[in-house]
Design a protein around this motif. Structure first.
Motif: not given
Lengths: 334, 334
Positions: A59, A254, A268, A270-272, B230, B236, B241, B258-261, B263-265, B267-271
């Motif tokens: 990023y 990971d 819920a 989740m937003r990076g 993904f 953005h 979900v 895992r999804i964290q990286q 989402l950060i990369k 700047q994505a949103m999962m709901r």
């Protein structure tokens, strides 16, 4: 005058090693029109930099091999060829890791006051503070009485997140590694609970600390810590995802429970995010954060390593959690 | 008059088996004041029901062992003890799986018109249509020219999501299993691309289908299909979900990156969401969906199994993907 820079020498496999970094003697450059010659006082090392030490898509632009690393610094103006800056001014900017930088003045900003410890401009009054402020308030949107959990809670970002959440009337639970950090969270920062993820009873301790579930989880670390936290989300929980430091050195490993069913079950979100998204709000946040610091409502913990030669080790300490609080390197005295 | 119900007999381990369901002969009950006696015409089976066949905590109350299953049905009023309902009226409601139900009238609603195939009230004009409408428009917020990817794209929800996205001017890519479904997406629903997740070249085919990346991913299946999607998210990106059907039978094996990286990369949103959250918007959506159906702008595919005895098999077909389009069971003729 002696000058030196630290160059990105080799893409690390896992933890960055000494050969990731290469020190080079370089010349001091005289400033041309609109340029400043700057003496680096403090260098910031931050977890996101690991993501730049790669050939992969990230990023932020990856560091370029053979060129100096760069990052946030506090510097002092030695020579100015811009009438808006005077010799002796203190400035912050995203600059190459050099003892002396000569750059166009547009790359730096004067600090609003040098009446505070200058390294605060690399923590609560700088990028980590902005990250905490906007990630928590704009994405997490905590409400009074809600429970906010933070991983890497004693770090530069996490400690500010938790203190803002306390100011907003939340129950605040911090996760950190080791007694020293956990005690700091409870005794100094007055969090409602501090949990040591290194202890075997981490899952049970976490569960006990969130009797009303979790409304906001400020994610800094990922991995199994995140997996445990996700078990306690409340309906309509919000998860600002700021970092996943536990996986930076080994992203290919990971692997864990997929998140989809957890998100559905709790409706819920989740937003990076990255701090640059919130540039429009930097000014307002700076003012608020400075006020809170002045009123002693936000405290900070800093780990200062002394000397330009300490940068590689300080960066590694950050990834292993061997530092405590915001990690900076003091390169020179004012 | 003969009556029968289907009772939740045993919590299934993995795929529901015949002993998950138990048929029981029961009495027909005469309606009391404010009650209706209803003949079940159509029963809906939906993926989320797998989540209710458990002892575990879920987002909907689990089915109770020894009691009848329940779900959305279309029924015809046989006898009415409520002046607002007449014999012969067609009603929809969340009712026990019985051939004849006798319930308080507050549990059902009259259909606006019986001038359409009645099973549509279990698909596009019912809960799946609402799920598609609100998940896509309220959470996904697609903009003209963006790329929308949908998994389980030929299903009751996915097919409506994709058609709404086309109406909003998006590039629409559907993922489904097998030539029949994929051809349906491309030839009947006019999606821009259809991808078969059962083919070895699924990752490459997906990549080719999204040359501009993915702005909205409507998640119905989870598992490795989600993992592949993904990889192509844009900055953005939004991920409503809705389901994770690939893992419903074996949630403990739902392990992956895992999804964290990610989402950060981006700047994505999962709901994660459930349709009940959007109750305030049901009326407006119903009107819009009915209009689109009337104008033939939204087409639907239905799998009708004939006979009350077919419910267990129809439900299993849904979990394996052996059905095609919205799965309903026709219990009786009008």
């Amino acid at each position: 005058m002696n000058n030196e820079q630290i160059v990105f020498n080799k893409v690390p496999d896992g933890m960055p090693q000494d050969d990731t970094f290469k020190y080079e003697d370089i010349d001091v450059i005289e400033p041309s029109e609109n340029e400043l010659q700057l003496k680096t006082l403090y260098i910031s090392v931050d977890p996101y930099m690991r993501g730049r030490m790669t050939n992969a898509d990230s990023y932020v632009d990856p560091f370029k091999q053979g060129e100096p690393f760069n990052g946030h610094t506090v510097s002092k103006v030695l020579k100015s060829k811009d009438s808006n800056f005077d010799e002796g001014d203190i400035v912050v900017g995203m600059l190459p890791w050099r003892k002396i930088n000569t750059v166009n003045s547009e790359y730096v900003n004067k600090v609003p006051t040098s009446d505070v410890p200058l390294h605060l401009y690399l923590s609560v009054l700088g990028m980590p503070g902005q990250t905490a402020y906007h990630g928590l308030l704009d994405i997490g949107q905590p409400k009074e009485g809600e429970t906010v959990v933070i991983s890497a809670a004693s770090g530069a970002v996490g400690s500010v997140v938790g203190q803002i959440a306390k100011l907003k009337g939340c129950r605040v639970v911090g996760i950190a590694g080791g007694d020293k950090k956990v005690n700091y969270l409870k005794n100094e920062l007055r969090f409602d609970a501090g949990i040591d993820y290194k202890k075997d009873n981490f899952p049970e301790a976490l569960k006990e600390a969130v009797p009303n579930g979790i409304d906001v989880y400020f994610e800094n670390v990922g991995g199994y810590i995140g997996d445990e936290v996700f078990k306690h989300l409340n309906t309509h929980a919000r998860i600002p995802v700021c970092g996943a430091i536990s996986s930076y050195n080994h992203p290919e490993k990971d692997i864990g429970p997929r998140i989809q069913q957890t998100l559905i079950k709790n409706q819920a979100m989740m937003r990076g995010f990255i701090v640059a998204e919130f540039a429009d709000g930097f000014k307002e946040a700076s003012k608020q954060l400075a006020q809170w610091v002045q009123e002693n409502k936000i405290k900070t913990q800093v780990s200062v390593e002394d000397g330009f030669d300490k940068v590689p080790q300080a960066f590694r300490n950050l990834l292993t959690g061997d530092n405590f609080g915001k990690q900076v390197i003091k390169v020179a005295s004012e």
